[in-house]
Every structure is written in C-alpha cells, then in structure tokens.
Design an enzyme around this catalytic site. Structure first.
Site, PDB file in Angstrom:
ATOM      1  N   HIS A 313       0.850  -1.188   0.000  1.00  0.00           N
ATOM      2  CA  HIS A 313       0.000   0.000   0.000  1.00  0.00           C
ATOM      3  C   HIS A 313       0.883   1.235   0.000  1.00  0.00           C
ATOM      4  O   HIS A 313       1.985   1.225   0.560  1.00  0.00           O
ATOM      5  CB  HIS A 313      -0.923   0.000   1.233  1.00  0.00           C
ATOM      6  CG  HIS A 313      -2.042   0.978   1.131  1.00  0.00           C
ATOM      7  ND1 HIS A 313      -1.896   2.304   1.492  1.00  0.00           N
ATOM      8  CD2 HIS A 313      -3.330   0.839   0.716  1.00  0.00           C
ATOM      9  CE1 HIS A 313      -3.046   2.926   1.296  1.00  0.00           C
ATOM     10  NE2 HIS A 313      -3.926   2.071   0.823  1.00  0.00           N
ATOM     11  N   ASP A 370      -8.120  -4.455  -0.541  1.00  0.00           N
ATOM     12  CA  ASP A 370      -8.556  -4.903  -1.866  1.00  0.00           C
ATOM     13  C   ASP A 370      -8.342  -6.403  -2.072  1.00  0.00           C
ATOM     14  O   ASP A 370      -8.970  -6.996  -2.950  1.00  0.00           O
ATOM     15  CB  ASP A 370      -7.787  -4.135  -2.954  1.00  0.00           C
ATOM     16  CG  ASP A 370      -8.028  -2.639  -2.871  1.00  0.00           C
ATOM     17  OD1 ASP A 370      -9.196  -2.240  -2.800  1.00  0.00           O
ATOM     18  OD2 ASP A 370      -7.042  -1.882  -2.851  1.00  0.00           O
TER      19      ASP A 370
END
Length: 460
Positions: A313, A370
């Site tokens: 991320h 996700d």
C-alpha cells in the site's frame, strides 16, 4: 478530547551554495508528528519544494482521519477502524465523520430519518440515464449523474450557507446507493430501483441492487452486515487521490455535486479504485494452489511484469487493518451462501506463503483491503464493473466530510501547486516562412495511419 496542532521551535534552512539561512515555523500534530511550515519559503528565499505525488507535503490540516502506515493504524476521529467495523454501522460512521462525535440515540434516529427522506431520485433523471448506452461503464454514468444533481437541486448549491451545505451533504449520501443501483439496473435493461424506507442503509442498497419488482426481496442479515462493513472500511482514508481531488475542486468554490463528481472520476482510475478487480484477475491467472510458488517466483523477478495485486500500500508498511476485517467478512459471506470459492482458498494460501517469504517481509508487502473485498463483492453477485461503484458509495461520506472541513478552514486557499519548469528558455518567434523542416519534431504518422484505414484524424 481533541488535541490540535501546536507551534514548536521550527526549522532552519541553509543554502549550501550561497550560505544564506532562513528560519521557518514548525508544528507538532496531535499524534506527535512534526511538520515544517513552508508557506513563507518562496516569498522569503525564492525557493520551491519539489514533491511529485505530494508524498512529503501536507496540503491541509484535518482532524477527521489518522493513519500510521508503519504500525498499521487507522483512526476515524480517534476511533480504531476495527472497533467501528465490528460494533458500529455505516450511519454511525457517517455521523462521526461529518460531525466529529458518535451520535446519541436521538441524534442517530434523526440522522437515519433524514437520510431515508432523501433516497429518491428526481423523476427526470431517468431520462438522463437513457442518454447512455446500456454498455456504458457504471462509473461513467455516476460521474455524469452526480455532476448533474446541481441542475436539479438549486436549493443546496450555495456553499456560503451552512444549511445548504448540510442539505447537500445529506442528499448526496442518501442518493448515492440509488444512483449506483440505477446504473446497474439500466445496464441489465431492468426497471429502476425503488428505495424502501423501512430498511437500513445497507439493506436498502442490497434490495435496490438485486430485488425484482415481481417478487418479495428477503434481506439476509449476514449479507447486509457484510455490505455495511464494506461501506465502513471504505468511508475515508485521509488525503488519497480522490479526496484530494474533491478538496482541490472545492477550493475553487465549485458546488458540492461537482466536487463529488470529480472525486468519482479520480476514484475510477485503476491505480486507485480498481485494485480489487485486479486481485480477482490475478487469482484467475494463478489458477490453482499448485501454481502459487511459480507466481511467487515471478513476483521476485524484477524483469517479470507479473505483480501480486492486493499486496502493499502507498501508506501502509504493515498489515492493512481493514484487510483483517474484510477477511472475516469473506468467510461469513461464503459460508452463508454455501459458496466453495476456490479463489478464497487460493487467496488464503497465497497470503500465508507471502507473509512467510523473506522478499515480501523485507519490502513490507502485506495484504491490503482490496485483497479480499473483490471476492466478497463477487460472492454477493456484483459484476466487476460495479466494484468501484461500491467503493464510491462508501467513500462519499469521507469526500463530503473533507469538503465541509475545507470550507471551514481559515487557512484554505484555492489549490495552485507550483512546478519545476524543464522546457525551453525564452526564444525568438520566427514567421512560418523562416522555419526549417528540422525544427518540427512532431510525428504525423498517426494521421497517415488514419487515412490508410479510411478514417480522418477528427473521427472517433
């Protein structure tokens, strides 16, 4: 008790070329992070900072969301995201983000009623949808429809009026599920959805997406809870690309509907809102658990284009706290629906191997939200084109909270980033008759390709 930033001893900048020294103010934020106030830098020193992507620049002050990427911490108004996802509901979180505190029972009931009251769409918006092709991407429709709301609701576009700002905020939050569901239904050639006020926000979203007018729709509480968690986990995430876009649009004085439409457009980018779809595509490419080691090796190879989607991320250098919550929802949804999805088994095994692999540990590539959200939405029946729409519905309240906060910030100015110019210096103009052919560096091959294919450059 909220703790604001406090001035500190500041910073000293010395130009090694000239020996000149300048003093700049410093600030210590509520969580102890120190910042240098560079606003007077250009006027006092003539220097600009260079920061592509604004990775080291705080463009605003905010007390909405705090992220510690190194420790994997996400707080909304001081509350850990894990606690909110486990014990709260989306309307609770909306109120918290908008007004700074969790609502009392009376405030919660009033807020729920206010949101339910605004769920309907103007009847003429149906014609707006009919202007799109059935095959249009739902996000394209959402950008257009949300932007067009300002043409229908003139009583909530004056950003100088606090009551109109609040009315616009409530309207957008209330109507987003209907706008998204209508795009979905339109793509299928089915009747537009009808909101039912007895349902919660998440329940209403489910029934608008999947109900059939000729049959009674029964709400499954486990699935409704999964939707509610999904919305909470996507509600806000500090100054990401779409939130920064909303703030930038809002800094010009644009109406709230235009600002939120700009956020939807930014979210649509595959590097922002489309990652969960990419995770499913990756799992399909890997195929089976037997192939994991092969693809782990491909991920190690810097010359190989393959990447493990859903790992790592921009902010988190630890386990994304939202991923743990979404993993739980994965199991609950698949168990309730009786789906034996090989992709979940593959995802779990992939996570297990990656978290014990020195390469991923060294680079701090941990699963993010996700990694699991796409599997959950696919199990619930959403097509992949709707994944980013669901993200947008959940993120709407965060966009609005930041938009409202920005309008109340006395330090806020219209966004105007500077640049490092790398082009030509001043040049003398030459009439067209004096310009040599070698000066024109533009390639016109695309034009000739078009003519060869029977088209012209203006077509398409």
């Amino acid at each position: 008790m909220k703790k604001s930033d406090t001035p500190d001893s500041g910073f000293t900048l010395t130009d090694n070329q000239t020996g000149k020294t300048w003093k700049f103010p410093g600030h210590t934020g509520a969580m102890g992070n120190r910042l240098v106030d560079i606003r007077p830098m250009y006027s006092t020193s003539g220097l600009l900072t260079y920061d592509p992507g604004f990775t080291s620049t705080a463009a605003c002050k905010s007390d909405i969301t705090y992220i510690d990427g190194e420790k994997g911490i996400l707080l909304h108004r001081g509350y850990p995201i894990e606690d909110l996802a486990e014990h709260s509901d989306y309307m609770d979180v909306c109120y918290l983000l908008l007004y700074g505190e969790l609502p009392t029972p009376e405030q919660k009931a009033s807020f729920d009623t206010e949101i339910r009251y605004h769920t309907w769409l103007h009847e003429q918006l149906a014609r707006f949808y009919q202007g799109f092709m059935r095959s249009a991407h739902p996000m394209a429709i959402m950008v257009g429809v949300v932007g067009a709301l300002s043409a229908f609701y003139h009583d909530s576009t004056d950003i100088s009026d606090p009551e109109q700002r609040q009315l616009a905020a409530h309207r957008i939050i209330a109507k987003m599920p209907n706008i998204g569901a209508s795009a979905f239904k339109y793509s299928l050639g089915r009747p537009f959805p009808i909101p039912i006020n007895k349902y919660t926000y998440a329940e209403n979203l489910l029934q608008m997406m999947f109900s059939n007018p000729s049959e009674e729709y029964k709400i499954n509480p486990v699935l409704a809870k999964a939707i509610d968690r999904l919305l909470i986990l996507h509600a806000d995430h500090e100054q990401n690309a779409s939130t920064s876009t909303v703030r930038l649009a809002g800094s010009s004085g644009a109406n709230p509907y235009a600002c939120i439409a700009s956020g939807i457009a930014s979210l649509w980018g595959p590097a922002h809102g489309g990652a969960n779809e990419a995770v499913l595509n990756m799992l399909d490419e890997i195929g089976t658990v037997k192939n994991i080691k092969k693809y782990i090796a491909k991920a190690h190879d810097k010359d190989d284009s393959f990447r493990l989607m859903g790992f790592g991320h921009r902010v988190y250098k630890n386990y994304d706290p939202r991923a743990k919550v979404m993993q739980k929802s994965c199991h609950e949804v698949l168990t309730t629906l009786g789906i034996d999805d090989p992709r979940l088994e593959l995802a779990m095994r992939l996570e297990e191997i990656a978290l014990s692999d020195d390469y991923f540990l060294e680079k701090k590539l941990f699963p993010n939200v996700d990694f699991y959200s796409g599997i959950v939405m696919k199990a619930l029946g959403f097509p992949e084109s709707m994944f980013t729409v669901m993200f947008a519905i959940g993120r709407t309240v965060g966009w609005i909270a930041h938009w409202r906060e920005m309008l109340g910030d006395g330090d806020q100015k219209i966004g105007r980033p500077r640049q490092m110019y790398t082009g030509y210096k001043k040049r003398k103009y030459k009439p067209v008759s004096n310009r040599g052919h070698t000066q024109n560096k533009i390639s016109w091959s695309w034009l000739w390709r078009g003519k060869k294919n029977g088209t012209t450059a203006s077509e398409g």
